[in-house]
Design a protein around this motif. Structure first.
Motif, PDB file in Angstrom:
ATOM      1  N   LEU A  31      -8.132  -4.325   3.332  1.00 27.48           N
ATOM      2  CA  LEU A  31      -7.845  -4.900   2.020  1.00 27.48           C
ATOM      3  C   LEU A  31      -7.676  -6.413   2.118  1.00 27.48           C
ATOM      4  O   LEU A  31      -7.119  -6.932   3.084  1.00 27.48           O
ATOM      5  CB  LEU A  31      -6.574  -4.287   1.433  1.00 27.48           C
ATOM      6  N   ALA A  47       0.869  -1.175   0.000  1.00 23.65           N
ATOM      7  CA  ALA A  47       0.000   0.000   0.000  1.00 23.65           C
ATOM      8  C   ALA A  47       0.904   1.223   0.000  1.00 23.65           C
ATOM      9  O   ALA A  47       2.007   1.190   0.573  1.00 23.65           O
ATOM     10  CB  ALA A  47      -0.911   0.011   1.215  1.00 23.65           C
ATOM     11  N   LYS A  84      -4.111  -8.761   2.116  1.00 27.51           N
ATOM     12  CA  LYS A  84      -3.496  -7.639   2.815  1.00 27.51           C
ATOM     13  C   LYS A  84      -2.119  -7.312   2.243  1.00 27.51           C
ATOM     14  O   LYS A  84      -1.412  -8.194   1.779  1.00 27.51           O
ATOM     15  CB  LYS A  84      -3.375  -7.965   4.304  1.00 27.51           C
ATOM     16  N   PRO A  85      -1.736  -6.029   2.293  1.00 28.14           N
ATOM     17  CA  PRO A  85      -0.387  -5.659   1.842  1.00 28.14           C
ATOM     18  C   PRO A  85       0.666  -6.122   2.841  1.00 28.14           C
ATOM     19  O   PRO A  85       0.435  -6.105   4.055  1.00 28.14           O
ATOM     20  CB  PRO A  85      -0.450  -4.132   1.759  1.00 28.14           C
ATOM     21  N   LEU A 139       4.438  -1.201   3.210  1.00 23.50           N
ATOM     22  CA  LEU A 139       3.795   0.109   3.103  1.00 23.50           C
ATOM     23  C   LEU A 139       4.813   1.113   2.579  1.00 23.50           C
ATOM     24  O   LEU A 139       5.871   1.311   3.182  1.00 23.50           O
ATOM     25  CB  LEU A 139       3.265   0.555   4.460  1.00 23.50           C
ATOM     26  N   PHE A 156      -5.313   6.495  -1.218  1.00 21.00           N
ATOM     27  CA  PHE A 156      -4.124   5.653  -1.087  1.00 21.00           C
ATOM     28  C   PHE A 156      -4.089   4.726  -2.283  1.00 21.00           C
ATOM     29  O   PHE A 156      -5.056   4.635  -3.053  1.00 21.00           O
ATOM     30  CB  PHE A 156      -4.142   4.853   0.226  1.00 21.00           C
ATOM     31  N   PHE A 212      -2.962   0.768  -3.863  1.00 20.48           N
ATOM     32  CA  PHE A 212      -2.625  -0.629  -3.608  1.00 20.48           C
ATOM     33  C   PHE A 212      -1.863  -1.166  -4.817  1.00 20.48           C
ATOM     34  O   PHE A 212      -2.359  -1.113  -5.942  1.00 20.48           O
ATOM     35  CB  PHE A 212      -3.892  -1.448  -3.367  1.00 20.48           C
ATOM     36  N   GLN A 252      -8.938   1.661   5.815  1.00 16.90           N
ATOM     37  CA  GLN A 252      -9.256   1.046   4.527  1.00 16.90           C
ATOM     38  C   GLN A 252      -8.142   0.095   4.084  1.00 16.90           C
ATOM     39  O   GLN A 252      -8.418  -0.985   3.533  1.00 16.90           O
ATOM     40  CB  GLN A 252      -9.473   2.127   3.464  1.00 16.90           C
ATOM     41  N   ILE A 253      -6.899   0.478   4.330  1.00 14.47           N
ATOM     42  CA  ILE A 253      -5.772  -0.389   3.981  1.00 14.47           C
ATOM     43  C   ILE A 253      -5.837  -1.680   4.780  1.00 14.47           C
ATOM     44  O   ILE A 253      -5.602  -2.774   4.257  1.00 14.47           O
ATOM     45  CB  ILE A 253      -4.439   0.351   4.225  1.00 14.47           C
ATOM     46  N   ARG A 254      -6.152  -1.564   6.059  1.00 19.82           N
ATOM     47  CA  ARG A 254      -6.239  -2.747   6.920  1.00 19.82           C
ATOM     48  C   ARG A 254      -7.321  -3.709   6.431  1.00 19.82           C
ATOM     49  O   ARG A 254      -7.214  -4.931   6.608  1.00 19.82           O
ATOM     50  CB  ARG A 254      -6.549  -2.297   8.345  1.00 19.82           C
ATOM     51  N   LEU A 313      -5.793   4.406   6.656  1.00 16.25           N
ATOM     52  CA  LEU A 313      -5.168   3.198   7.201  1.00 16.25           C
ATOM     53  C   LEU A 313      -6.223   2.140   7.514  1.00 16.25           C
ATOM     54  O   LEU A 313      -5.967   0.934   7.365  1.00 16.25           O
ATOM     55  CB  LEU A 313      -4.381   3.540   8.463  1.00 16.25           C
TER      56      LEU A 313
END
Length: 481
Positions: free
Chosen positions: A237, A215, A240-241, A244, A444, A446, A233-235, A231
């Motif tokens: 995903l 991400a 998961k990434p 970062l 952000f 991805f 929203q990133i979590r 963050l």
């Protein structure tokens, strides 16, 4: 003749005579209880309440359903503000000394140091003169402990520790834990170690058959609510990434210890990313340290420079991280040497991360035209872009400009991802006629680097998301080598 010959009608019944009559049966309340009952007589009786609920049960059920629906619709907003309040409250409690010594103030944060090393940064809330700090990490059965890590005491409430894991010889899961031991007074004995933190992260030095997911974000300065929302929203995903990318300006004012806590370390820890997701970090103009110490981010590498390069997936991916704050010939020489190195030439995908974009379009007009800020980082465009083109760099990722743009020029893709929380830029000060996608909103990105399938080339799939999680841009790039 009277029907009641024995009756006495001399005293007719009246309220006056009634009040003098004696009680003929036990009264259910004592005198004091009667007084208390009279005092609370304004309260409704249980039977009245029950009847009221029965009479209005449809309206009550409707209101309860409406409340639950509102809570469901606002759940994301509630979660964001709850995280915000928790981070602010924790910071205040630590600053005022309400938290007992010996606790983590900042959870560990991971920073990519080079191809085989990761730097771990954490902070205690007090000085730890009577305690020794250690860091243990392992892959499989191989276990290494770094002991007696030296502290850096900033003030009575901030004591920072840094340690470097590595060399990490193979890809896969790396487990680590932070421990503290305390000496018993008057003896050389130490108490049993206390585990302060225990986490794991993924590393891809040698693994080259799995996708590598990242991400990317930048410029969250003084926008903690937005940064925390991104963050979150990133979590969420899936998948998961594992890494970062941060393209700089994590905070607004570098010397502010409070901002490092509430605007950067706190949100990363609250969403479980700082402890488990190594950061590929490029310093911006707001988080630039003229002394080169970089207390809360990646310190200079083993060669003593803030710029660095590293590889992943058996050398298939090569990353270059530059410092746009330092207009030095030494960085130019290093970059020219890097693109001629075997590691760079043998890489199938080449990525550059630098805070100031070579081709910036949006900025404050007065600052751009009258205050000379158009010259900030100009050497990136004037001297480094030809090097990028010569080295066949696939993509250059930057921040600084507080919005999103993506385009291509002479075979090199350029992306500006500065929508991490700082005030957005809406004024266009120049037009390079090269950007094909843009969004003047918080966001952000991805990234998913996919290993070769049929054409023996690595590829990058790139998705950009708004703060609400809506996809606003997408592209795919194949390696040129």
């Amino acid at each position: 003749m009277s029907m009641y010959p024995n009756a006495d009608f001399s005293e007719p019944y009246s309220s006056v005579s009634f009040q003098y009559k004696q009680l003929t049966s036990p009264y259910p309340y004592s005198h004091n209880e009667t007084v208390e009952l009279n005092k609370t007589s304004f309260l409704p009786k249980k039977s009245q309440i029950t009847r009221w609920f029965r009479h209005h049960q449809k309206q009550i059920l409707f209101l309860v359903c409406l409340l639950l629906l509102a809570l469901f619709c606002l759940r994301n907003l509630i979660a964001v503000y709850w995280t915000f309040l928790k981070i602010k409250m924790d910071s205040t409690m630590f600053d005022r000394g309400y938290v007992a010594c010996g606790l983590l103030r900042k959870e560990p944060m991971l920073f990519v140091q080079d191809t085989r090393h990761v730097q771990v940064v954490w902070e205690m809330n007090c000085g730890m003169s009577n305690k020794a700090m250690s860091l243990t990490y392992w892959q499989g059965d191989e276990k290494i402990t770094l002991e007696a890590i030296e502290p850096k005491v900033l003030d009575p409430h901030h004591t920072v520790y840094k340690a470097t894991l590595g060399p990490i010889e193979r890809g896969g899961t790396v487990n680590y834990r932070i421990e503290t031991t305390r000496k018993e007074e008057g003896t050389e004995k130490t108490q049993k170690p206390k585990v302060l933190a225990k986490h794991a992260f993924q590393w891809y030095t040698t693994l080259d058959t799995e996708p590598i997911r990242m991400a990317a974000i930048a410029d969250n300065q003084f926008g903690m609510l937005t940064f925390s929302s991104l963050l979150r929203q990133i979590r969420k995903l899936s998948p998961k990434p594992q890494f970062l990318i941060h393209a700089g300006d994590a905070i607004q004012n570098y010397p502010s210890l409070r901002q490092w806590q509430t605007d950067f370390a706190g949100p990363l820890a609250a969403h479980g990313l700082g402890q488990t997701t190594p950061l590929i970090y490029a310093h911006g103009n707001h988080d630039y340290d003229m002394r080169g110490e970089y207390t809360y981010t990646r310190s200079h590498g083993m060669d003593g420079h803030p710029w660095f390069a590293f590889s992943m997936a058996n050398g298939a991916l090569r990353f270059i991280v530059l410092d746009s704050n330092i207009d030095w010939e030494l960085q130019d020489t290093w970059l020219k040497h890097e693109i001629q190195s075997d590691e760079f030439k043998q890489a199938q995908f080449r990525v550059v991360v630098v805070h100031v974009p070579p081709f910036l379009e949006y900025w404050d007009p007065e600052a751009w035209f009258q205050q000379g800020q158009s010259k900030w980082g100009a050497f990136i465009k004037d001297r480094y872009v030809p090097i990028f083109e010569e080295g066949k760099v696939d993509i250059v990722i930057s921040g600084h400009q507080h919005n999103y743009e993506r385009g291509e020029r002479n075979g090199v893709h350029y992306a500006i991802i500065g929508g991490g929380g700082g005030d957005l830029d809406f004024d266009q000060v120049t037009d390079w006629a090269m950007y094909e996608a843009k969004s003047l909103d918080f966001h952000f990105v991805f990234l998913e680097f996919k290993p070769p399938l049929l054409n023996n080339r690595w590829s990058l799939h790139w998705d950009t998301y708004s703060v609400s999680g809506k996809k606003v841009d997408s592209m795919s790039i194949e390696s040129r080598t």
